[in-house]
Design a protein around this motif. Structure first.
Motif, PDB file in Angstrom:
ATOM      1  N   ASP A   1      -5.332  14.048 -10.942  1.00 36.93           N
ATOM      2  CA  ASP A   1      -3.716  14.873 -10.136  1.00 36.93           C
ATOM      3  C   ASP A   1      -4.362  15.651  -9.246  1.00 36.93           C
ATOM      4  OD1 ASP A   1      -1.152  14.358  -9.844  1.00 36.93           O
ATOM      5  OD2 ASP A   1      -1.026  16.483 -10.893  1.00 36.93           O
ATOM      6  N   TRP A   2      -4.042  15.421  -7.743  1.00 33.62           N
ATOM      7  CA  TRP A   2      -3.796  15.942  -7.482  1.00 33.62           C
ATOM      8  C   TRP A   2      -2.464  16.639  -6.648  1.00 33.62           C
ATOM      9  CZ3 TRP A   2      -7.279  19.128  -3.764  1.00 33.62           C
ATOM     10  CH2 TRP A   2      -6.730  20.207  -3.110  1.00 33.62           C
ATOM     11  N   ASP A   3      -2.181  17.881  -7.027  1.00 34.61           N
ATOM     12  CA  ASP A   3      -0.809  18.974  -6.838  1.00 34.61           C
ATOM     13  C   ASP A   3      -0.681  19.675  -5.800  1.00 34.61           C
ATOM     14  OD1 ASP A   3       2.433  19.568  -6.473  1.00 34.61           O
ATOM     15  OD2 ASP A   3       2.536  18.900  -8.735  1.00 34.61           O
ATOM     16  N   PRO A   4      -0.847  20.163  -4.365  1.00 37.15           N
ATOM     17  CA  PRO A   4      -0.976  22.118  -4.204  1.00 37.15           C
ATOM     18  C   PRO A   4       0.142  22.536  -4.464  1.00 37.15           C
ATOM     19  CG  PRO A   4      -0.596  19.702  -2.233  1.00 37.15           C
ATOM     20  CD  PRO A   4      -0.889  18.912  -3.699  1.00 37.15           C
ATOM     21  N   ASN A   5       1.599  21.610  -4.719  1.00 39.23           N
ATOM     22  CA  ASN A   5       3.476  22.318  -4.412  1.00 39.23           C
ATOM     23  C   ASN A   5       2.890  23.029  -5.974  1.00 39.23           C
ATOM     24  OD1 ASN A   5       4.216  21.119  -2.636  1.00 39.23           O
ATOM     25  ND2 ASN A   5       3.694  18.603  -4.226  1.00 39.23           N
TER      26      ASN A   5
ATOM     27  N   TRP B   1       0.998  -0.883   0.240  1.00 42.55           N
ATOM     28  CA  TRP B   1       0.235   0.122   0.298  1.00 42.55           C
ATOM     29  C   TRP B   1       1.101   1.200  -0.312  1.00 42.55           C
ATOM     30  CZ3 TRP B   1      -4.099   1.625  -0.934  1.00 42.55           C
ATOM     31  CH2 TRP B   1      -4.590   2.822  -0.510  1.00 42.55           C
ATOM     32  N   PHE B   2       0.761   2.065  -0.426  1.00 44.10           N
ATOM     33  CA  PHE B   2       1.896   3.397  -1.750  1.00 44.10           C
ATOM     34  C   PHE B   2       1.012   3.945  -0.186  1.00 44.10           C
ATOM     35  CE2 PHE B   2       2.578   0.064  -4.321  1.00 44.10           C
ATOM     36  CZ  PHE B   2       3.496  -0.031  -4.637  1.00 44.10           C
ATOM     37  N   SER B   3       1.121   4.283   0.718  1.00 45.98           N
ATOM     38  CA  SER B   3       0.411   5.576   1.479  1.00 45.98           C
ATOM     39  C   SER B   3       0.846   5.601   3.165  1.00 45.98           C
ATOM     40  CB  SER B   3      -1.013   5.335   1.477  1.00 45.98           C
ATOM     41  OG  SER B   3      -1.148   6.722   2.274  1.00 45.98           O
TER      42      SER B   3
ATOM     43  N   CYS C   1       5.455  14.014  -1.099  1.00 48.86           N
ATOM     44  CA  CYS C   1       5.182  15.705  -1.193  1.00 48.86           C
ATOM     45  C   CYS C   1       3.855  16.567  -1.392  1.00 48.86           C
ATOM     46  CB  CYS C   1       6.353  16.161  -2.099  1.00 48.86           C
ATOM     47  SG  CYS C   1       7.665  15.350  -2.376  1.00 48.86           S
ATOM     48  N   ALA C   2       2.441  15.607  -1.105  1.00 45.40           N
ATOM     49  CA  ALA C   2       1.397  16.076  -1.627  1.00 45.40           C
ATOM     50  C   ALA C   2       0.690  16.126  -1.688  1.00 45.40           C
ATOM     51  CB  ALA C   2       1.267  17.577  -0.274  1.00 45.40           C
ATOM     52  N   MET C   3       0.819  14.982  -3.449  1.00 51.33           N
ATOM     53  CA  MET C   3       0.848  14.980  -4.213  1.00 51.33           C
ATOM     54  C   MET C   3      -0.047  14.022  -4.194  1.00 51.33           C
ATOM     55  SD  MET C   3       3.633  15.978  -7.057  1.00 51.33           S
ATOM     56  CE  MET C   3       4.129  14.459  -6.178  1.00 51.33           C
TER      57      MET C   3
ATOM     58  N   LEU D   1      -6.402  20.285  -8.080  1.00 54.67           N
ATOM     59  CA  LEU D   1      -7.089  19.065  -8.653  1.00 54.67           C
ATOM     60  C   LEU D   1      -7.122  19.776 -10.816  1.00 54.67           C
ATOM     61  CD1 LEU D   1      -8.549  16.380  -8.268  1.00 54.67           C
ATOM     62  CD2 LEU D   1     -10.542  18.294  -8.155  1.00 54.67           C
ATOM     63  N   ALA D   2      -6.615  18.538 -10.913  1.00 55.34           N
ATOM     64  CA  ALA D   2      -6.530  18.558 -12.458  1.00 55.34           C
ATOM     65  C   ALA D   2      -7.169  16.670 -12.992  1.00 55.34           C
ATOM     66  CB  ALA D   2      -5.069  18.751 -13.018  1.00 55.34           C
TER      67      ALA D   2
END
Length: 77
Positions: free
Chosen positions: A59-63, A9-11, A42-44, A71-72
């Motif tokens: 994709d979620w990338d707040p950086n 599990w990757f989290s 990295c919060a993604m 969100l995109a």
């Protein structure tokens, strides 16, 4: 994502249900139906939309900018 328990599990979350509970909330303001699938670090995150027939990936990338624009949709390949 596997329908069988592989032990991988990757989290930092224990499972997908916990990731969903931890990820969704008013501070992220996500559309209903989006479920986090993979913590990319990295919060993604990679998410899937279970309200669409094709399972649109997001994709979620707040950086990149800010949470409002984090969100995109990912393009279909």
């Amino acid at each position: 994502m596997s329908l069988t328990d592989t032990g991988d599990w990757f989290s930092d979350c224990e499972d997908l249900a916990m990731a969903h509970r931890d990820f969704t909330g008013p501070e992220r303001n996500l559309p209903p139906g989006l479920v986090p699938l993979m913590d990319r670090g990295c919060a993604m995150w990679a998410l899937i939309d279970f309200k669409t027939a094709d399972g649109q990936m997001w994709d979620w990338d707040p950086n990149l900018c800010c949470r409002e624009h984090a969100l995109a949709p990912l393009g279909n390949h």
